[in-house]
Design an enzyme around this catalytic site. Structure first.
Site, PDB file in Angstrom:
ATOM      1  N   SER A 277       2.511   1.421  -6.697  1.00  0.00           N
ATOM      2  CA  SER A 277       1.624   0.450  -7.307  1.00  0.00           C
ATOM      3  C   SER A 277       0.199   0.492  -6.767  1.00  0.00           C
ATOM      4  CB  SER A 277       2.203  -0.960  -7.118  1.00  0.00           C
ATOM      5  OG  SER A 277       2.274  -1.314  -5.749  1.00  0.00           O
TER       6      SER A 277
ATOM      7  N   SER B 108       5.050   2.593  -2.910  1.00  0.00           N
ATOM      8  CA  SER B 108       3.757   2.242  -3.502  1.00  0.00           C
ATOM      9  C   SER B 108       2.541   2.713  -2.725  1.00  0.00           C
ATOM     10  CB  SER B 108       3.665   0.720  -3.701  1.00  0.00           C
ATOM     11  OG  SER B 108       4.527   0.307  -4.735  1.00  0.00           O
TER      12      SER B 108
ATOM     13  N   LYS C  15      -6.381  -3.904  -1.954  1.00  0.00           N
ATOM     14  CA  LYS C  15      -5.566  -4.057  -3.162  1.00  0.00           C
ATOM     15  C   LYS C  15      -5.480  -5.525  -3.581  1.00  0.00           C
ATOM     16  CE  LYS C  15      -0.887  -2.554  -4.616  1.00  0.00           C
ATOM     17  NZ  LYS C  15       0.339  -1.916  -4.077  1.00  0.00           N
TER      18      LYS C  15
END
Length: 473
Positions: free
Chosen positions: A157, A181, A82
Site C-alpha cells: 500500500s 506494504s 504516508k
C-alpha cells in the site's frame, strides 16, 4: 561529469553537505519541492503538498544550525509521510473519503522520530483504500503511477511512497507493512527497504478511537523506502527511538553483535505452488553471486514450509479483519474495494471462532521453526514474488488477478505473520523494469539484512541511477 541536482542526491550525501556548509537546508528542500511539483502531476504520488511549510522549516533549521549546530543526523533532509499515519494538523485519510475530516492532533511517534532527527516533511503520500491493496489507487486521491512505466503498478500500500522516492521527491519515504506494504512497492519500483521486525519501530496514531486487533499489532510495522541502502540505514537509526505508546516496541540498539565470519546465508529459489519466472531465478542467482563475491558463505537450503505459514497468516488476519474492520469497509469503502474483500474472503477463507484461536496459537510453532533455522543461517536469501511486477490494476481483475498479485505473496505474508525483518533489493531487470529479491534475518538484525542488501547494491548498481539516466533529457 556534471554535478547531480540536489533531488538526486542520497540522504546521506545531503546531510553531510548541509552539516559541512556546502549547501543549506533551504536550498535542498527548495530544490526537492520544485522537483516534486514538476513530476507529481503525472505520478500523483504526493497527495498533500507541504512544500511551502517545508521551505519555512528549512530556513528555521538553517538559522538553528548557524547558532547551535545540526539538530540531528537527518538535519535538512526532505522526507515524505504516508497518509495513513498521524501528522499534526493533517488529515489521516487512509485513502478513504469518509476519513478526510480525521485531523491529527499530534504526530505519530515515527513522524516525531524523523523530524526530531532534523528531517523535513515536504508532503504526504498516497495509499489505497484502508491501505489494503498491493497497488495504489482510491476514489479520494486517485491513482499513483509507477515512474518506470505507466502500465505498471507502483505497488501497495505504500505505492505513493515508492513512486515519490524513486522519482526524486525526497530520498526517504515513510511507509508501513502488514503483509508487504513496504516490500511490494520497493519491488515494483526498484527501491530498497527493510521491513522491520516486530518491536523495532514505534507504531501508534494519536487520532485512533480504538485499539487495533491483536494480529494487526503483531504483523504491522513502520519503516522507510529509499533509493539507496545506506539511506535506509541512516533513517532507521533515528526511526527506532523508543516511544512508550507502543506496547510492543523494545529499545534495542540498531547494530547487534558481530557474527562469526564468514556470515552464513541460506539460499532458496522455492516458490512452492507458484511457477518461478526465469527473471526471478536470474535475480536470485545474481544476488547469490554478489554475496559470494562479498565473502558470505551461501548454502542452498530447504526452509520450513512458507506456503503453509503464508496462507495460515493471511487467513488468520482475514479472520480478524472480518470481525474488527469489515464494517468500516462496508460502510465507507468503494464498490470496488468491497467486491475485492468478497474475493479475498473466498480465496483466503477467514478462520473463525475456535479455529482462529487454534491457528493463532500455531503461530509460535512457525516462529520456533524459523528461529532454529536462523540460528544456523542468520540470513536467508529467497524470492519475494514468483514473477516480476504486475499491471497497475491487476489485483482488481477478479480472483485470478488477486492470486497473481497477492495470493502468490506467501514469502511476504509469512514474514509479517512471524514478525521477522525482511529487506528488498533489485539486482536485475526484465523488460525495462526492476526485478527484486528478499533477504530475511533474525529478530532485531535489520543491520545484517542491510549489510547483505548493500553487498548486492554495490555490485549491481543503484536502481534509481538507471531510472534517472534513462529519463535524462
Amino acid at each position: 561529469m556534471a554535478e547531480k541536482p540536489v533531488w538526486q542526491l542520497s540522504a546521506s550525501e545531503l546531510a553531510q553537505k548541509i552539516v559541512q556548509g556546502e549547501t543549506t537546508a533551504e536550498a535542498v528542500v527548495t530544490g526537492t519541492v520544485e522537483r516534486m511539483r514538476a513530476v507529481n502531476t503525472d505520478l500523483n504520488a504526493v497527495v498533500d503538498d507541504m512544500g511551502d511549510e517545508a521551505i519555512e522549516t528549512a530556513r528555521s533549521l538553517d538559522a538553528l544550525q548557524s547558532s547551535a549546530g545540526p539538530v540531528g543526523p537527518l538535519h535538512g533532509v526532505p522526507v515524505t509521510i504516508k497518509v495513513n499515519v498521524d501528522q499534526k494538523g493533517r488529515s489521516t485519510t487512509n485513502g478513504v473519503k469518509a476519513f478526510s475530516d480525521i485531523v491529527a492532533q499530534d504526530d505519530a511517534p515515527f513522524v516525531k522520530n524523523l523530524t526530531n532527527a532534523g528531517a523535513i516533511v515536504i508532503g504526504r503520500t498516497n495509499t489505497p483504500e484502508f491501505s489494503f491493496r498491493a497497488t495504489t489507487t482510491n476514489e479520494l486521491h486517485g491513482r499513483t503511477s509507477n515512474p518506470w512505466n505507466e502500465w505498471a503498478s507502483p505497488g501497495g500500500s505504500s505505492g505513493g511512497a515508492s513512486a515519490a522516492v524513486m522519482s526524486g521527491m525526497g530520498p526517504i519515504a515513510h511507509g508501513n507493512d502488514i503483509g508487504g506494504s513496504l516490500r511490494f512497492p520497493a519491488a515494483a519500483t526498484g527501491a530498497v527497504t527493510v521491513k522491520p521486525g516486530l518491536g523495532r519501530t514505534p507504531a501508534w496514531n494519536p487520532s485512533q478511537k480504538a485499539e487495533r486487533g491483536m494480529l494487526a499489532q503483531l504483523m504491522s510495522v513502520q519503516g522507510v523506502i529509499c533509493r539507496e541502502v545506506r539511506d535506509v540505514r541512516l533513517a532507521m537509526k533515528s526511526a527506532i527511538a523508543y516511544d512508550p505508546h507502543d506496547p510492543w516496541q523494545v529499545p534495542v540498539p540498531f547494530e547487534g553483535p558481530d557474527l562469526e565470519r564468514p556470515t552464513k546465508v541460506g539460499f532458496t529459489r522455492n516458490t512452492y505452488q507458484f511457477e518461478a519466472h526465469p527473471a526471478i531465478v536470474r535475480a536470485l542467482d545474481t544476488a547469490r553471486d554478489c554475496l559470494l563475491d562479498a565473502g558470505y558463505e551461501v548454502v542452498e537450503i530447504e526452509t520450513p514450509d512458507i506456503s503453509e505459514i503464508g496462507e495460515t497468516g493471511y487467513r488468520a488476519l482475514m479472520g480478524e479483519v472480518n470481525v474488527l474492520m469489515l464494517n468500516d469497509v462496508r460502510r465507507h469503502g468503494s464498490p470496488e474495494i468491497n467486491r475485492m474483500f468478497d474475493e479475498y474472503f473466498e480465496l483466503f477463507p477467514p478462520f473463525k471462532d475456535d479455529e482462529l484461536l487454534h491457528q493463532m496459537a500455531r503461530r509460535s510453532h512457525f516462529i520456533r521453526q524459523w528461529n532454529l533455522l536462523l540460528e544456523d543461517y542468520p540470513l536467508v536469501l529467497c524470492p519475494f514474488l514468483p514473477s516480476p511486477t504486475y499491471a497497475w490494476n491487476r489485483d482488481a481483475e477478479g480472483k485470478d488477478g488477486i492470486m497473481e498479485v497477492l495470493g502468490c505473496g506467501i514469502w511476504s505474508f509469512a514474514m509479517n505473520y512471524m514478525g521477522f525483518p525482511a529487506g528488498i533489493v533489485s539486482p536485475g531487470m526484465h523488460e525495462g523494469m526492476p526485478v527484486a529479491v528478499q533477504v530475511v534475518g533474525k529478530r532485531f538484525r535489520e543491520d545484517l539484512i542491510l549489510d547483505a542488501l548493500e553487498a548486492v547494491e554495490t555490485r549491481t548498481g543503484v536502481m534509481a541511477d538507471k531510472l534517472f539516466k534513462r529519463d535524462a533529457p
